[in-house]
Design a protein around this motif. Sequence first.
Motif, mmCIF file in Angstrom:
data_model
loop_
_atom_site.group_PDB
_atom_site.id
_atom_site.type_symbol
_atom_site.label_atom_id
_atom_site.label_comp_id
_atom_site.label_asym_id
_atom_site.label_seq_id
_atom_site.Cartn_x
_atom_site.Cartn_y
_atom_site.Cartn_z
ATOM 1 N N THR A 116 48.646 23.894 43.161
ATOM 2 C CA THR A 116 48.576 24.415 41.789
ATOM 3 C C THR A 116 47.191 24.211 41.159
ATOM 4 N N CYS A 117 46.333 23.476 41.842
ATOM 5 C CA CYS A 117 44.983 23.247 41.332
ATOM 6 C C CYS A 117 43.990 24.233 41.948
ATOM 7 N N HIS A 118 44.527 25.338 42.477
ATOM 8 C CA HIS A 118 43.704 26.380 43.095
ATOM 9 C C HIS A 118 42.691 26.922 42.080
ATOM 10 N N LEU A 119 41.427 26.914 42.462
ATOM 11 C CA LEU A 119 40.350 27.454 41.620
ATOM 12 C C LEU A 119 39.485 28.388 42.456
ATOM 13 N N ILE A 120 38.940 29.369 41.780
ATOM 14 C CA ILE A 120 38.050 30.318 42.454
ATOM 15 C C ILE A 120 36.637 30.092 41.933
ATOM 16 N N ILE B 211 42.682 22.792 53.693
ATOM 17 C CA ILE B 211 42.765 24.129 54.309
ATOM 18 C C ILE B 211 44.226 24.539 54.451
ATOM 19 N N ASP B 212 45.052 23.619 54.932
ATOM 20 C CA ASP B 212 46.483 23.929 55.113
ATOM 21 C C ASP B 212 47.140 24.285 53.784
ATOM 22 N N MET B 213 46.825 23.526 52.747
ATOM 23 C CA MET B 213 47.456 23.767 51.443
ATOM 24 C C MET B 213 46.919 25.040 50.812
ATOM 25 N N LEU B 214 45.644 25.316 50.982
ATOM 26 C CA LEU B 214 45.072 26.546 50.432
ATOM 27 C C LEU B 214 45.690 27.784 51.080
ATOM 28 N N TYR C 168 48.695 31.287 46.243
ATOM 29 C CA TYR C 168 48.699 32.704 45.850
ATOM 30 C C TYR C 168 47.289 33.103 45.443
ATOM 31 N N GLY C 169 46.967 34.377 45.678
ATOM 32 C CA GLY C 169 45.695 34.917 45.211
ATOM 33 C C GLY C 169 44.486 34.287 45.875
ATOM 34 N N LEU C 170 44.653 33.901 47.129
ATOM 35 C CA LEU C 170 43.560 33.248 47.856
ATOM 36 C C LEU C 170 42.355 34.183 47.987
ATOM 37 N N THR C 171 41.177 33.642 47.750
ATOM 38 C CA THR C 171 39.944 34.410 47.935
ATOM 39 C C THR C 171 39.042 33.664 48.914
ATOM 40 N N GLN D 109 45.406 34.333 38.861
ATOM 41 C CA GLN D 109 46.480 34.842 37.995
ATOM 42 C C GLN D 109 47.804 34.138 38.246
ATOM 43 N N GLU D 110 48.086 33.883 39.510
ATOM 44 C CA GLU D 110 49.360 33.228 39.834
ATOM 45 C C GLU D 110 49.092 31.919 40.556
#
Length: 168
Positions: A98-102, A119-122, A126-129, A153-154
């Motif tokens: 949930t701490c995904h940042l771009i 890497i596994d968690m990424l 959602y919305g991986l870049t 976004q998600e």
Amino acid sequence: MASRTCVQVLARSSLALVSHPGSTKPHLRFLHTVPKLCSQSQQSGSSGSKMLVHFVNQSGVKSSVFVTEGETLLDVVIKKNLDISGFGACEGTLACSTCHLIFEESVYDKLEPMVDEEIDMLDLAYGLTKTSRLGCQVTVERWMDGMTVHVPQEISDQRGKQEAVSTK
Ligand code: FES
């Protein structure tokens, strides 16, 4: 933190021709140079450095905050109480994504390499870049001053999915 630096005293002597006001004859004299013994300076070391970082949340709202070198971006979001829904659900234990940042590409290229767990968690986010990272794994460094990070976004909390899978 203040630091005190002491320099070894080395008196230097040299001969020089010196003229006094009102005298027409210069005379030889020893000149002494004594280095400054001690100096006290305010260290701008890692613990006190402040950088400005911009977060853009899911709604496109930008928050600009001063951050301290050495803290993670998850720490920043929590400490500054930024309006990012569901961010950091596992508190940095690499269990949620949930701490995904771009990141901007120029910043992403300079980040520390990812550990396998990140890497596994990424992979599950959602919305991986190609410039995605987990905020709990990115530590603020001085060169990051002025960077902007975007929240996708998600978000997906992998903990719920793992729990759901384990109950089947
Ligand atoms: Fe859960 Fe980063 S806070 S993986």
